[in-house]
Design a protein around this motif. Structure first.
Motif, PDB file in Angstrom:
ATOM      1  N   ASP A  10       6.645  -1.135  -4.187  1.00  0.00           N
ATOM      2  CA  ASP A  10       6.723  -0.339  -2.966  1.00  0.00           C
ATOM      3  C   ASP A  10       5.714  -0.787  -1.907  1.00  0.00           C
ATOM      4  O   ASP A  10       5.477  -0.072  -0.923  1.00  0.00           O
ATOM      5  CB  ASP A  10       6.521   1.138  -3.279  1.00  0.00           C
ATOM      6  CG  ASP A  10       5.141   1.427  -3.876  1.00  0.00           C
ATOM      7  OD1 ASP A  10       4.467   0.472  -4.315  1.00  0.00           O
ATOM      8  OD2 ASP A  10       4.738   2.607  -3.904  1.00  0.00           O
ATOM      9  N   ALA A  11       5.128  -1.956  -2.064  1.00  0.00           N
ATOM     10  CA  ALA A  11       4.135  -2.437  -1.097  1.00  0.00           C
ATOM     11  C   ALA A  11       4.780  -2.662   0.271  1.00  0.00           C
ATOM     12  O   ALA A  11       5.955  -3.015   0.379  1.00  0.00           O
ATOM     13  CB  ALA A  11       3.504  -3.727  -1.598  1.00  0.00           C
ATOM     14  N   ASP A  12       3.988  -2.472   1.314  1.00  0.00           N
ATOM     15  CA  ASP A  12       4.490  -2.663   2.675  1.00  0.00           C
ATOM     16  C   ASP A  12       4.592  -4.135   3.049  1.00  0.00           C
ATOM     17  O   ASP A  12       5.341  -4.492   3.955  1.00  0.00           O
ATOM     18  CB  ASP A  12       3.571  -1.953   3.678  1.00  0.00           C
ATOM     19  CG  ASP A  12       3.645  -0.434   3.561  1.00  0.00           C
ATOM     20  OD1 ASP A  12       4.704   0.070   3.155  1.00  0.00           O
ATOM     21  OD2 ASP A  12       2.640   0.225   3.868  1.00  0.00           O
ATOM     22  N   THR A  13       3.841  -4.986   2.368  1.00  0.00           N
ATOM     23  CA  THR A  13       3.868  -6.428   2.624  1.00  0.00           C
ATOM     24  C   THR A  13       4.725  -7.116   1.575  1.00  0.00           C
ATOM     25  O   THR A  13       4.483  -6.970   0.379  1.00  0.00           O
ATOM     26  CB  THR A  13       2.450  -7.018   2.588  1.00  0.00           C
ATOM     27  OG1 THR A  13       1.666  -6.395   3.609  1.00  0.00           O
ATOM     28  CG2 THR A  13       2.480  -8.515   2.812  1.00  0.00           C
ATOM     29  N   GLU A  26      -5.147  -6.535   0.003  1.00  0.00           N
ATOM     30  CA  GLU A  26      -4.211  -5.416  -0.019  1.00  0.00           C
ATOM     31  C   GLU A  26      -3.078  -5.716  -0.992  1.00  0.00           C
ATOM     32  O   GLU A  26      -2.878  -6.867  -1.394  1.00  0.00           O
ATOM     33  CB  GLU A  26      -3.652  -5.107   1.369  1.00  0.00           C
ATOM     34  CG  GLU A  26      -2.645  -6.100   1.903  1.00  0.00           C
ATOM     35  CD  GLU A  26      -1.944  -5.600   3.157  1.00  0.00           C
ATOM     36  OE1 GLU A  26      -0.740  -5.867   3.287  1.00  0.00           O
ATOM     37  OE2 GLU A  26      -2.591  -4.959   3.996  1.00  0.00           O
ATOM     38  N   ASP A  46      14.594  -4.062   5.412  1.00  0.00           N
ATOM     39  CA  ASP A  46      13.800  -2.844   5.639  1.00  0.00           C
ATOM     40  C   ASP A  46      12.761  -3.124   6.724  1.00  0.00           C
ATOM     41  O   ASP A  46      11.749  -3.760   6.480  1.00  0.00           O
ATOM     42  CB  ASP A  46      13.117  -2.417   4.337  1.00  0.00           C
ATOM     43  CG  ASP A  46      12.398  -1.087   4.463  1.00  0.00           C
ATOM     44  OD1 ASP A  46      12.212  -0.611   5.612  1.00  0.00           O
ATOM     45  OD2 ASP A  46      12.002  -0.536   3.421  1.00  0.00           O
ATOM     46  N   SER A 100      10.619  -1.330   8.005  1.00  0.00           N
ATOM     47  CA  SER A 100       9.311  -0.707   7.816  1.00  0.00           C
ATOM     48  C   SER A 100       8.360  -1.624   7.042  1.00  0.00           C
ATOM     49  O   SER A 100       7.159  -1.353   6.952  1.00  0.00           O
ATOM     50  CB  SER A 100       9.455   0.628   7.078  1.00  0.00           C
ATOM     51  OG  SER A 100       9.827   0.426   5.720  1.00  0.00           O
ATOM     52  N   LYS A 101       8.899  -2.702   6.489  1.00  0.00           N
ATOM     53  CA  LYS A 101       8.100  -3.661   5.727  1.00  0.00           C
ATOM     54  C   LYS A 101       7.714  -4.853   6.608  1.00  0.00           C
ATOM     55  O   LYS A 101       8.374  -5.158   7.598  1.00  0.00           O
ATOM     56  CB  LYS A 101       8.875  -4.176   4.512  1.00  0.00           C
ATOM     57  CG  LYS A 101       9.456  -3.095   3.615  1.00  0.00           C
ATOM     58  CD  LYS A 101       8.365  -2.329   2.878  1.00  0.00           C
ATOM     59  CE  LYS A 101       8.982  -1.352   1.884  1.00  0.00           C
ATOM     60  NZ  LYS A 101       7.939  -0.551   1.186  1.00  0.00           N
ATOM     61  N   THR A 102       6.645  -5.526   6.223  1.00  0.00           N
ATOM     62  CA  THR A 102       6.240  -6.774   6.872  1.00  0.00           C
ATOM     63  C   THR A 102       6.553  -7.924   5.925  1.00  0.00           C
ATOM     64  O   THR A 102       6.042  -7.985   4.811  1.00  0.00           O
ATOM     65  CB  THR A 102       4.737  -6.774   7.192  1.00  0.00           C
ATOM     66  OG1 THR A 102       4.445  -5.688   8.074  1.00  0.00           O
ATOM     67  CG2 THR A 102       4.327  -8.076   7.857  1.00  0.00           C
ATOM     68  N   TYR A 103       7.418  -8.831   6.372  1.00  0.00           N
ATOM     69  CA  TYR A 103       7.863  -9.948   5.544  1.00  0.00           C
ATOM     70  C   TYR A 103       7.189 -11.251   5.977  1.00  0.00           C
ATOM     71  O   TYR A 103       7.086 -11.549   7.175  1.00  0.00           O
ATOM     72  CB  TYR A 103       9.380 -10.131   5.650  1.00  0.00           C
ATOM     73  CG  TYR A 103      10.181  -8.963   5.136  1.00  0.00           C
ATOM     74  CD1 TYR A 103      10.510  -8.852   3.787  1.00  0.00           C
ATOM     75  CD2 TYR A 103      10.617  -7.970   6.013  1.00  0.00           C
ATOM     76  CE1 TYR A 103      11.246  -7.781   3.316  1.00  0.00           C
ATOM     77  CE2 TYR A 103      11.355  -6.887   5.546  1.00  0.00           C
ATOM     78  CZ  TYR A 103      11.660  -6.800   4.199  1.00  0.00           C
ATOM     79  OH  TYR A 103      12.396  -5.719   3.739  1.00  0.00           O
TER      80      TYR A 103
END
Length: 211
Positions: A10-13, A40, A87, A89-92
């Protein structure tokens, strides 16, 4: 393509990396090094390509060693990768080593899905690639480049141009206002590919945190 997952789901990165069997053997060390340096949590998805020279090449080119030339499968590979990058909301970030590093650099010219490219020892000797870069600008704002300090000291006349080409690519990206770095690692192309790739991803993550 076979996809393997590392890190926190569920990490944002989210880190995206095309790999071969050799890369997969070093993934635990790579993931540990990213975790140590990044600061992080992250999720890392590897995409196992079937034909390295075909699946990661942006266009056809003759062989530079052995008899196997390069195909034009990069567009199909990127299309598959983008299916998991929906998604917003994520940073790829997309990255890789050698020809996968070249693919990552090429990919950020094709789409704005990625915040940055981690191009570790990328195959920028690839015929016509830096000339192709001059006619375009990447869709991301951050690019990491690296090269081993002995990579250009090879008897292969095409691959020996890699140093000149990566310097040219770095200068071009700087001129275009892309937030970019070029790191020189010790050794030739076959040294510490997992650690070099980890350093590339970790730099992108740290850079976003500090900016």
């Amino acid at each position: 393509m076979e996809i393997r997952e590392y890190g926190r789901q569920d990490a944002d990165t989210v880190l995206i990396q095309p790999v071969d069997e050799h890369d997969l053997e070093g993934m635990d060390r790579e993931v540990a090094r990213i975790r140590e340096e990044a600061g992080e949590d992250f999720r890392l998805l590897t995409f196992r390509v079937q034909s390295w020279n075909h699946d990661l090449s942006p266009w056809q080119a003759p062989a530079v060693w052995g008899e196997e030339g390069f195909g034009d499968g990069a567009a199909d590979t990127l299309r598959e990768i983008l299916k998991v990058c929906t998604d917003r909301s994520k940073t790829y970030y997309i990255g890789g080593y050698s020809l996968a590093g070249l693919f990552a650099l090429w990919a950020v010219y094709q789409t704005d899905a990625f915040a940055g490219a981690a191009a570790a020892s990328p195959s920028v000797w690839f015929p016509g690639f830096t000339d192709w870069m001059k006619e375009r600008r990447p869709e991301c704002g951050t690019v990491y480049l690296s090269l081993g300090d002995r990579e250009e000291r090879t008897r292969n006349p095409v691959m020996a141009t890699v140093g000149d080409h990566i310097r040219a690519a770095y200068a071009l990206l700087q001129e275009q206002g892309v937030d970019c770095t070029l790191e020189w690692n010790r050794g030739n192309h076959f040294r510490d590919n997992d650690i070099r790739t980890a350093k590339a991803f970790a730099w992108l993550i740290r850079h976003r945190i500090s900016s």
